[in-house]
Design a protein around this motif. Structure first.
Motif, short mmCIF file in Angstrom:
data_model
loop_
_atom_site.label_atom_id
_atom_site.label_comp_id
_atom_site.label_asym_id
_atom_site.label_seq_id
_atom_site.Cartn_x
_atom_site.Cartn_y
_atom_site.Cartn_z
N VAL A 1 -33.63 -67.00 -31.42
CA VAL A 1 -32.87 -67.90 -32.36
C VAL A 1 -31.44 -68.01 -32.16
N ASN A 2 -30.86 -66.73 -31.74
CA ASN A 2 -29.47 -66.91 -31.40
C ASN A 2 -29.05 -67.85 -30.19
N SER A 3 -30.09 -67.88 -29.27
CA SER A 3 -29.58 -68.65 -28.14
C SER A 3 -29.81 -70.12 -28.16
N LEU A 4 -30.50 -70.62 -29.42
CA LEU A 4 -30.85 -71.90 -30.04
C LEU A 4 -29.77 -72.75 -29.83
N PRO A 5 -29.48 -74.03 -29.55
CA PRO A 5 -28.09 -74.65 -29.73
C PRO A 5 -28.36 -75.43 -31.04
N VAL A 6 -29.31 -74.92 -32.04
CA VAL A 6 -29.35 -75.88 -33.43
C VAL A 6 -29.18 -74.48 -34.30
N CYS A 7 -28.71 -74.87 -35.53
CA CYS A 7 -28.56 -73.93 -36.69
C CYS A 7 -29.65 -73.47 -37.17
N VAL A 8 -29.87 -72.32 -37.44
CA VAL A 8 -30.96 -71.89 -38.27
C VAL A 8 -30.54 -70.87 -39.13
N LEU A 9 -31.10 -70.98 -40.44
CA LEU A 9 -30.48 -70.07 -41.48
C LEU A 9 -31.76 -69.94 -42.38
N GLN A 10 -31.67 -68.57 -43.12
CA GLN A 10 -32.80 -68.38 -43.94
C GLN A 10 -31.86 -67.96 -45.35
N LYS A 11 -32.52 -68.30 -46.50
CA LYS A 11 -32.06 -67.76 -47.72
C LYS A 11 -33.15 -67.50 -48.53
N VAL B 1 -25.27 -85.76 -44.85
CA VAL B 1 -24.00 -85.54 -44.50
C VAL B 1 -23.84 -83.75 -44.95
N ASN B 2 -23.17 -83.05 -43.87
CA ASN B 2 -23.06 -81.71 -44.00
C ASN B 2 -21.40 -81.36 -44.01
N THR B 3 -20.98 -81.06 -45.20
CA THR B 3 -19.60 -80.46 -45.21
C THR B 3 -19.67 -79.21 -45.39
N THR B 4 -19.26 -78.38 -44.45
CA THR B 4 -19.20 -77.03 -44.48
C THR B 4 -17.53 -76.32 -44.05
N ASP B 5 -17.28 -75.77 -44.99
CA ASP B 5 -15.91 -75.22 -44.42
C ASP B 5 -14.95 -76.36 -43.97
N GLY B 6 -14.85 -77.42 -44.91
CA GLY B 6 -14.00 -78.66 -44.74
C GLY B 6 -14.67 -79.30 -43.48
N THR C 1 -20.03 -83.51 -41.15
CA THR C 1 -20.69 -84.12 -39.77
C THR C 1 -22.26 -84.83 -40.37
N TRP C 2 -22.64 -85.60 -39.55
CA TRP C 2 -24.09 -86.01 -39.94
C TRP C 2 -25.24 -84.92 -39.25
N VAL C 3 -26.18 -84.45 -39.81
CA VAL C 3 -27.03 -83.58 -39.42
C VAL C 3 -28.26 -84.04 -39.85
N GLU C 4 -29.38 -83.69 -38.96
CA GLU C 4 -30.77 -84.10 -39.21
C GLU C 4 -31.25 -82.46 -39.73
N VAL C 5 -32.05 -82.61 -40.82
CA VAL C 5 -32.37 -81.07 -41.05
C VAL C 5 -33.92 -81.14 -41.48
N ILE C 6 -34.28 -79.98 -41.08
CA ILE C 6 -35.78 -79.71 -41.42
C ILE C 6 -35.83 -78.24 -42.04
N ALA D 1 -33.76 -73.09 -43.06
CA ALA D 1 -33.21 -74.54 -42.70
C ALA D 1 -33.02 -74.63 -41.06
N ILE D 2 -33.52 -75.63 -40.35
CA ILE D 2 -32.79 -75.91 -39.27
C ILE D 2 -32.16 -77.15 -39.09
N PHE D 3 -31.00 -76.92 -38.53
CA PHE D 3 -30.40 -78.67 -38.55
C PHE D 3 -29.60 -78.65 -37.17
N TRP D 4 -29.36 -80.00 -36.73
CA TRP D 4 -28.57 -80.15 -35.74
C TRP D 4 -27.54 -81.47 -35.84
N ASP D 5 -26.58 -81.53 -35.28
CA ASP D 5 -25.72 -82.48 -35.33
C ASP D 5 -26.09 -83.67 -34.86
#
Ligand code: ADP
Length: 919
Positions: free
Chosen positions: A146-156, A216-221, A224-229, A245-249
């Motif tokens: 997951v850390n080597s993936l070029p997409v953002c992965v997060l869990q809540k 639209v993802n606005t994080t820390d100012g 970007t447009w992202v596609e999210v699953i 959530a997995i998302f990419w630019d």
């Protein structure tokens, strides 16, 4: 059955080994025991057999102490080991366990219970350790992945707190992953954005389903447009315990989509503008063309020398061909813009197609190519469809066939492919020619716009290359297909199909008339085999008895033979142009033969030469029909020849045939273009109407308010106030004043939707420019013939004209069914004949036989079109008297002629004024 536990006992002392075995036997456990006396022998067994646990003596011949455990674990890591020692030593036991064995027991005094417990414990513990290490490994792998993936992965978690974020996410936000954990979206993003994320998370938790979005993802100012699953995280019991959530630019992609959308909108705007431009341009071109064609038609109606007539015809033809090119281009752009609709109405397909074939037949005839037209008997008589668009396709295909065929024939054929459960006929049309053919590599492309098989600089044939493209799209609108088969140098066959609902009115066709020709013997003489077969099929279907001959000689032979056999032919259908004796020569031979003289003759010809017609008249030919012949006219000709006719051809449906004369009307014409004004006024006045002109919508409105009219003919585009606005205002005033004046629109715009605009504005009818005589007539006739609902006429037609003075069938046929023309002729007849009779009287009084002959000859001529009757008989007798030089007798005969003509005048005057209707 529980599986036995496989034990490997590594013990060099055989006695002690036997003791251990003995203890194991005493247990009730299903143990199986393998024995090895050295470490190597033990390792051998371990590698070759399935072993669950090792009972191990530490001191072996080839290994000693703790090293034995290390050696074993090196070979088989994570194998449960229970060490058996001779001395019970706590320290040794602790070291043994530290090296990885699970337990340590004294060899002596070991009892069955503690051995069993120890073995079981060793196995279980090893299993647990194995599972834990697998889990740790997989977790490490997961994180690594997951850390080597070029997409953002997060869990809540369920409260929206981050419990995991991969490296990509921490790079995306610029925060260390550990700083993110425990925070929520509200700590990183603006309120509205975070709120959306939260709502989406809650939705995933609520539904337990995956969710996908481009957002639209606005994080820390940073925006970007992202596609999210987003998907739920579940625990071992399947309960949702958080979200992932997995998302990419996708900013770049999004920008491209936006640019594409803008480009598409711009292209659509441009296409709309193009279509508008074409409509306007067509309006601008059609308006002057309207005047050219219309004025030429009017001029052709006047007295002209032959040369003038020829020139005018050329102008008319050129104007019409220019108009057809404009129509092609406009049609094509309309189809491209998706603006062309079909206007579906019931029509008699044999009649309509038969009418289309006539001018094509003349064109083919001029090239000495035979055009045949065949309808399978199963084709329904009346179908629903857009006859105008069908005509366009047929004329195009047959027109092409004529253009590309120098010798041979062109066969047009209609069959029924199938009938759908909804009672629609799928008709299959074929146009087969024997022309130049189409190269194989062009067969696929000729249906595309501007494609021509012969597109090089050496083109022999004119054309725009739009015809087939239009056909293909029209056929598509008819739910059909179009295709072609062709062999270069041998010819082509174009096929198309179309869906035509079968009209209910089919049931009303009256066909009983065929009984009147049943059994009649008919001889068909034609050198063209296809034509012979078509004619044979048609007359056979009517119950006649046909026989065919391929030339005049064979025909004559058959005619004579039939007489000898006592069953002569009653009627002959003969072609004109044949090798050897032609049709006229055949008839001459018949008329010269005593036994054949009385044969009735119908001539079929594809050339319109007046000399042929007059030759035929001189030879007493009963009917002269242009090829390809329509079934209905052939039937009419035969029944007339046989003398068994009805006043009207029974082939026509009453509903489709209503074309009656229009009484003189008071018409308000609103038109700004001077040429159009003159043309419309000339046409309307020619039909006996009184026309008041208004040059714009405002003037039309004012004029209409000031007086009473029967009809308004309204141009749509006019300065100051256009026709649509003027119509709206008239309709508004009518709401207060009452009444409803028919308003017919005239427009050069011919886009689909124009008709609807006119109707929506309150107009009742529609005719497009250039004004064509028939169209304008039809547009007006719908309100003022007996079939229409409108009856504002102050001079009501009293009754349908009848009596023996006129032979209406004959008169109408002489005018090619054109009632307007017949009315015009009647008018001329009323005006001219008294003058001619005065001239006749004067000439007879002065013994000027030439002048007298000219006058009576003209009277006989004009009476001819009204058909045989007492007046024409009287005129002919008088003419004979003058020819034979008996002027005194001629003078005596003028009285009875005047008398007979008086009766005709009054009937004609009634009809012209609308007091009586044509039947
Ligand atoms: P055009 O106005 O050039 O006739 P069409 O679209 O009607 O345009 O026809 C396209 C081309 O297809 C023609 O130029 C001709 O090369 C070929 N074609 C069409 N019909 C025939 C035919 N019956 N025989 C041979 N070639 C034909």
């Amino acid at each position: 059955m529980t599986q036995s536990i496989r034990i490997l006992l590594i013990e060099d002392n055989l006695e002690e080994a036997a003791q251990v075995r003995q203890v194991l036997r005493e247990t009730e456990e299903p143990f199986s025991v393998e024995h090895a006396e050295t470490l190597f022998a033990g390792i051998d067994k371990l590698l070759s057999q399935e072993i669950d646990v090792i009972l191990l003596d530490l001191d072996l011949p080839d290994s000693e102490g703790l090293g034995t455990i290390i050696a074993l674990h090196f070979q088989v890591p994570q194998m449960p080991i229970v060490v058996l020692t001779s001395i019970a030593d706590r320290n040794l036991a602790a070291s043994v366990i530290q090296e990885g064995a699970q337990d340590c027991l004294p060899k002596t005094n070991v009892d069955a219970d503690s051995l069993t417990r120890s073995i079981r414990y060793a196995i279980e513990r090893t299993h647990r350790e194995r599972a834990e290490s697998t889990l740790r490994n997989s977790e490490a792998r997961y994180r690594g992945l997951v850390n080597s993936l070029p997409v953002c992965v997060l869990q809540k978690d369920l409260d929206g707190r981050f419990i995991f974020a991969n490296r990509a996410y921490s790079e995306f936000t610029g925060h260390d992953a550990n700083d993110i954990l425990g925070k929520t979206d509200f700590d990183l993003s603006p309120q509205d954005v975070a709120e959306k994320f939260r709502q989406d998370d809650l939705k995933v938790v609520r539904t337990g389903r995956q969710f996908r979005d481009v957002e639209v993802n606005t994080t820390d100012g940073k925006t970007t447009w992202v596609e999210v699953i987003k998907s739920p995280i579940r625990d071992a019991r399947g309960e949702v315990v958080g979200t992932q959530a997995i998302f990419w630019d996708v900013s770049e992609r999004q920008l491209a989509v936006e640019a594409l959308t803008q480009a598409k909108e711009a292209a659509e705007d441009a296409s709309r503008a193009k279509s508008e431009f074409l409509a306007n341009m067509s309006h601008e071109i059609r308006t002057p063309l309207n005047a050219v064609i219309g004025m030429t038609e009017l001029l052709l109606d006047t007295q002209l020398t032959q040369t003038q007539r020829d020139y005018l015809k050329m102008i008319l033809e050129s104007g019409e061909s220019l108009l057809s090119i404009i129509n092609d281009i406009l049609d094509f752009s309309k189809i491209e813009a998706g603006k062309l609709d079909l206007h579906i109405k019931p029509f008699e397909i044999r009649e309509t197609v038969g009418d289309m074939m006539k001018p094509l037949g003349v064109r083919a005839g001029a090239n000495h190519v035979e055009l045949t037209c065949h309808f399978d008997a199963s084709v329904p008589a009346v179908v629903e469809g857009d006859a105008h668009r069908l005509r366009q396709v047929v004329v195009n295909l047959v027109g092409n066939a004529i253009k590309f065929t120098e010798v041979g024939e062109i066969d047009f054929d209609v069959q029924v492919d199938s009938i759908t459960p909804e009672n629609e006929a799928i008709l299959h049309f074929q146009v087969r020619d024997t022309g130049i053919g189409i190269p194989e590599d062009k067969l696929g492309t000729i249906f595309e716009a501007f494609e021509q098989a012969d597109s090089g600089s050496t083109r022999q044939y004119g054309g725009t290359g739009l015809g087939l493209a239009i056909c293909a799209r029209l056929v598509d609108l008819m739910d059909g297909k179009i295709w072609v088969e062709s062999t270069l140098g041998e010819g082509s066959t174009f096929h198309f199909t179309g869906r035509f609902p079968i009209a209910e009115s089919n049931g009303q066709m009256r066909r009983e008339g065929t009984t009147r020709v049943q059994g009649t013997r008919v001889l068909i003489v034609d050198d063209n085999a296809t034509n012979r077969l078509i004619l044979d099929e048609i007359v056979r279907n009517w119950g006649m008895r046909p026989l065919m001959a391929a030339d005049a000689e064979e025909g004559l032979m058959l005619l004579h033979e039939a007489v000898s056999a006592g069953d002569p032919f009653t009627i002959l259908l003969t072609d004109f142009e044949m090798p050897g004796k032609n049709g006229v020569e055949l008839i001459e031979a018949i008329r010269e033969s005593k036994e054949l003289r009385s044969t009735l003759v119908t001539m079929l010809s594809s050339s319109e030469r007046p000399t042929t017609r007059s030759q035929c008249e001189a030879l007493d030919v009963n009917a002269f029909l242009m090829k390809p012949v329509k079934q209905s006219e052939l039937f009419d000709a035969i029944v007339v020849a046989l003398g068994v006719e009805l006043p009207e051809s029974e082939w026509h449906l009453q509903a489709l045939e209503d074309r009656e004369s229009i009484r003189p009307l008071k018409i308000l014409l609103a038109e700004d273009n001077i040429a159009n004004q003159r043309l419309a006024i000339a046409l309307l006045e020619k039909w006996g109407h009184e026309v008041t002109l208004a040059v714009n919508g405002q003037e039309a409105l004012d004029t209409w308010r000031a007086d009473t009219y029967d009809l308004v003919v309204m141009d749509v585009q006019m300065p100051e106030m256009d026709g649509l606005e003027a119509t709206r205002r008239i309709r508004n005033i009518e709401k207060i004043r009452g009444g409803h004046i028919p308003i017919v629109a005239m427009t050069a715009h011919a886009l689909a939707g124009d008709r609807e605009k006119c109707l929506a504005a309150g107009m009742d009818g529609y005719t497009s420019k250039p004004l064509r005589i028939d169209d304008l007539y039809e547009a007006i006739a719908q309100f003022f013939t007996s079939g229409s609902n409108e009856s504002p006429s102050p001079v009501q037609p009293q009754q349908v004209a009848s009596g023996s003075h006129f032979n209406w069938t004959h008169a109408l046929r002489a005018c090619d069914g054109d009632r307007v023309l017949l009315l015009d002729l009647l008018k001329i007849f009323i005006d001219e004949t008294p003058r001619l009779l005065d001239r006749l009287d004067a000439a007879l009084a002065d013994d000027r036989s030439d002048d007298a002959y000219r006058a009576i000859h003209t009277v006989v001529g004009s009476l001819r079109i009204l058909g045989p009757g007492p007046a024409s008989e009287a005129a002919r007798t008088l003419e004979q008297a003058i020819i034979s030089g008996n002027l005194t007798r001629a003078a005596d005969l003028t009285g009875p002629l005047h008398e007979k003509l008086e009766q005709l005048y009054s009937l004609a005057a009634d009809i012209v004024s609308g007091r009586q209707l044509l039947p």
